[in-house]
Design an enzyme around this catalytic site. Structure first.
Site, PDB file in Angstrom:
ATOM      1  N   ASP A  37       0.829  -1.211   0.000  1.00  0.00           N
ATOM      2  CA  ASP A  37       0.000   0.000   0.000  1.00  0.00           C
ATOM      3  C   ASP A  37       0.857   1.252   0.000  1.00  0.00           C
ATOM      4  O   ASP A  37       0.527   2.251  -0.637  1.00  0.00           O
ATOM      5  CB  ASP A  37      -0.926   0.017   1.224  1.00  0.00           C
ATOM      6  CG  ASP A  37      -1.989  -1.064   1.132  1.00  0.00           C
ATOM      7  OD1 ASP A  37      -2.175  -1.615   0.029  1.00  0.00           O
ATOM      8  OD2 ASP A  37      -2.615  -1.363   2.169  1.00  0.00           O
ATOM      9  N   GLU A 113      -8.111 -30.059 -15.728  1.00  0.00           N
ATOM     10  CA  GLU A 113      -8.116 -28.808 -14.943  1.00  0.00           C
ATOM     11  C   GLU A 113      -9.481 -28.654 -14.294  1.00  0.00           C
ATOM     12  O   GLU A 113     -10.472 -29.132 -14.836  1.00  0.00           O
ATOM     13  CB  GLU A 113      -7.936 -27.593 -15.876  1.00  0.00           C
ATOM     14  CG  GLU A 113      -6.706 -27.608 -16.720  1.00  0.00           C
ATOM     15  CD  GLU A 113      -6.791 -26.586 -17.868  1.00  0.00           C
ATOM     16  OE1 GLU A 113      -7.757 -25.804 -17.934  1.00  0.00           O
ATOM     17  OE2 GLU A 113      -5.879 -26.602 -18.705  1.00  0.00           O
ATOM     18  N   ASP A 117     -16.396 -22.038 -12.243  1.00  0.00           N
ATOM     19  CA  ASP A 117     -17.756 -21.575 -12.442  1.00  0.00           C
ATOM     20  C   ASP A 117     -17.770 -20.047 -12.405  1.00  0.00           C
ATOM     21  O   ASP A 117     -17.833 -19.441 -11.353  1.00  0.00           O
ATOM     22  CB  ASP A 117     -18.643 -22.155 -11.343  1.00  0.00           C
ATOM     23  CG  ASP A 117     -20.108 -21.927 -11.644  1.00  0.00           C
ATOM     24  OD1 ASP A 117     -20.434 -21.612 -12.799  1.00  0.00           O
ATOM     25  OD2 ASP A 117     -20.923 -22.054 -10.714  1.00  0.00           O
ATOM     26  N   LYS A 325     -18.580 -33.498 -15.668  1.00  0.00           N
ATOM     27  CA  LYS A 325     -19.373 -32.795 -14.648  1.00  0.00           C
ATOM     28  C   LYS A 325     -19.939 -33.771 -13.637  1.00  0.00           C
ATOM     29  O   LYS A 325     -20.068 -34.959 -13.898  1.00  0.00           O
ATOM     30  CB  LYS A 325     -20.526 -32.060 -15.323  1.00  0.00           C
ATOM     31  CG  LYS A 325     -20.050 -30.937 -16.214  1.00  0.00           C
ATOM     32  CD  LYS A 325     -21.020 -29.805 -16.086  1.00  0.00           C
ATOM     33  CE  LYS A 325     -20.892 -28.826 -17.214  1.00  0.00           C
ATOM     34  NZ  LYS A 325     -22.064 -27.968 -17.310  1.00  0.00           N
ATOM     35  N   CYS A 437     -37.907  -2.423   8.612  1.00  0.00           N
ATOM     36  CA  CYS A 437     -38.302  -1.801   9.865  1.00  0.00           C
ATOM     37  C   CYS A 437     -37.641  -0.427   9.843  1.00  0.00           C
ATOM     38  O   CYS A 437     -36.434  -0.308   9.673  1.00  0.00           O
ATOM     39  CB  CYS A 437     -37.781  -2.629  11.038  1.00  0.00           C
ATOM     40  SG  CYS A 437     -37.806  -1.730  12.594  1.00  0.00           S
TER      41      CYS A 437
END
Ligand code: IVH
Length: 513
Positions: A37, A113, A117, A325, A437
């Site tokens: 950073d 591999e 998804d 799959k 609410c």
């Protein structure tokens, strides 16, 4: 003077790129987040002082573009294909038989591999610079989402120049990598998706059902600033055009892309013959629960590119690859009750309480029902036997009730018109699916805001968790967020698992925050 600054800026950029490479490609960070950073801040500062030295490939220039009003079409020079599926060992053997027959030989090496998804994209680098990023679309025409893909931190804005020693590879070929079209998947880790969805539900937004929806939704955002807030990742696994580099196999492709600074999945398996690939297909089914990302199967590819050439494609799928799959994991259990939770912003979320059920090794006792419309749409009633599914989704989903198993005792769920915690009226604002609410002093809202404030994602105060917030509220030691800064040692000692030492540590952590 100016030359000095220019050199300093370029040196900082190179250093940041080296750290990105170590982090995203080698998966072994060389510096702490704080050090990184600091480098980044120094670069930003210098670029602020000398805006004329800013170049689009600077690591600071990921989120620059203004919102657009649509995405131009991006034509893929080489079509992006899809894969044929296999759901069993025998279907995988059929695939292998076709491959061997067409190649007219028996020894075929495959690479297996994980099948990620997410959403497949293509990145085009010209002379090492990212010039276009696009979605697959229909395979030929995708959408140009360059501005959004630039915000994905693991996607390099420029490729690494290869002058360091890369023993496994022919360096001379790299230096002139004029055109690299890398293809792969934009995805999100399960934990990141869970956190993002929790946040969305608290804010009355519908959660993303799976990593694919999230990736697609994020890349089709008109404002790249929104995409930049999504913790997207990228792994490359395929290519389009290559000029100035030659690769002859899948394994070499993955190594080459990684050397250029493009992340690839370190999990890849060389299989000599289909039986080894089948073993991996089973092994991976057990492994994947522990992986950080969702994978709905494996992809098995012929390693050698010359053989791929011979095999060719049929109807948009290559003959040299197949997706192995797993059938979706579903189960049936009883929906015992629907309870309503009140979030930090007052949103009421219905939650399904289930008779415990094991799916893919995980015990499921709860499922989110998202909102009342969803319950009505699926006609879900309390007491129903429901189909529960985990298939690529992080949060278990209720597919729907098993109507035939109703006995008439099931009860329709009605969303409360008053807050289940404080009793105030709840309202459904126009355009929102959620009821809220509106009582800002609702104890549930107060508790959730304090928890949000002290936990990860907020001030991240070490040792401050939900249990502690609950105790402090119950004993009247705090009643709003700011009260935590007035806590004294005496308020803490005597709470569950809170001795003098933990109390001091906690006070120090609060002080620090
Ligand atoms: S190779 C046709 N490798 O699966 C060859 N695809 O149905 C190019 N996918 O659109 C694809 N992980 O989105 C390949 N390791 C992997 C993959 C992978 C996920 C997706 C990709 C593609 C779809 C094919």
């Amino acid at each position: 003077m100016r030359q000095d600054i220019k050199e300093t800026i370029e040196r900082l950029r190179e250093e940041i790129r080296r750290h990105n490479y170590a982090y995203y490609v080698l998966d072994s960070p060389r510096v702490s987040d704080a050090e990184y950073d600091e480098l980044f801040r120094r670069l930003e500062q210098l670029e602020r002082e000398h805006p004329e030295l800013i170049t689009p490939d600077s690591p600071t220039q990921r989120v620059g573009a203004a919102p657009s009003d649509g995405f131009p079409t991006a034509v893929h020079a080489i079509p992006m294909l899809s894969l044929a599926n296999a759901f069993s060992e025998n279907e995988l053997r059929d695939f292998d038989r076709r491959v061997r027959k067409l190649l007219d030989r028996d020894d075929v090496t495959y690479v297996a591999e994980p099948k990620l998804d997410g959403l497949s994209v293509e990145l085009i680098y010209e002379n090492g610079i990212l010039v276009r990023g696009s979605t697959r679309g229909d395979g030929v025409n995708g959408e140009d989402v360059t501005a959004n893909l630039r915000t994905v931190r693991s996607i390099p804005l420029r490729l690494r120049s290869i002058n360091s020693s890369t023993p496994a590879l022919d360096e001379a070929r790299f230096v002139e990598a004029r055109l690299v079209e890398a293809r792969g998947e934009v995805f999100i880790n399960k934990g990141d998706l869970r956190r993002l969805n929790e946040e969305r539900e608290k804010n009355g937004l519908p959660p993303f059902a799976n990593p694919r929806n999230l990736a697609a939704g994020s890349l089709r955002q008109l404002d790249p600033h929104v995409t930049a807030t999504r913790p997207l990742r990228f792994y490359a696994y395929d290519y389009g055009r290559l000029e100035g580099i030659e690769v002859s196999s899948q394994i070499k492709l993955l190594d080459t892309l990684a050397t250029l600074g493009i992340p690839t999945n370190p999990l890849r398996h060389i299989c000599h013959g289909i039986e080894q690939a089948i073993s991996f297909y089973h092994e991976f089914q057990r492994m994947r629960a522990d992986l950080p990302y969702e994978a709905d199967g494996i992809v098995i590819k012929v390693n050698d590119f010359a053989s791929r050439e011979k095999l060719g494609t049929v109807s948009r799928s290559p003959r040299w690859a197949i997706a192995g799959k797993y059938p979706a994991q579903q189960g049936v259990t009883k929906l015992k009750d629907i309870v309503v939770q009140v979030g930090r912003t007052g949103v009421l979320t219905p939650v399904a309480i289930l008779e415990p059920l094991r799916l893919r090794g995980v015990e499921i006792t709860h499922a989110t029902l998202h909102n009342e419309d969803e319950i009505v749409r699926k006609d879900i009633r309390i007491g129903d036997m429901v189909i529960v599914q985990r298939a690529g989704e992080v949060i278990p989903q209720i597919v729907g009730p098993v109507i035939e198993r109703r006995d008439g005792s099931e009860k329709e769920f009605v969303m409360p018109t008053t807050c289940p915690v404080c009793g105030s009226d709840v309202v459904r604002l126009p355009g929102e699916v959620a009821r809220r609410c509106l009582n800002v002093s609702c104890p549930a809202r107060i508790k959730e805001s304090i928890v949000h404030f002290v936990c990860k994602g907020g001030f991240d105060i070490d040792g401050f968790g939900v249990k502690l917030v609950e105790q402090l509220l119950a004993r009247g030691k705090i009643s709003r967020v700011s009260d935590i800064f007035h806590l004294m040692r005496d308020n803490l000692i005597g709470l569950d698992r809170m001795g003098p030492k933990s109390a001091d540590n906690l006070l120090r952590a609060i002080e620090h925050a």
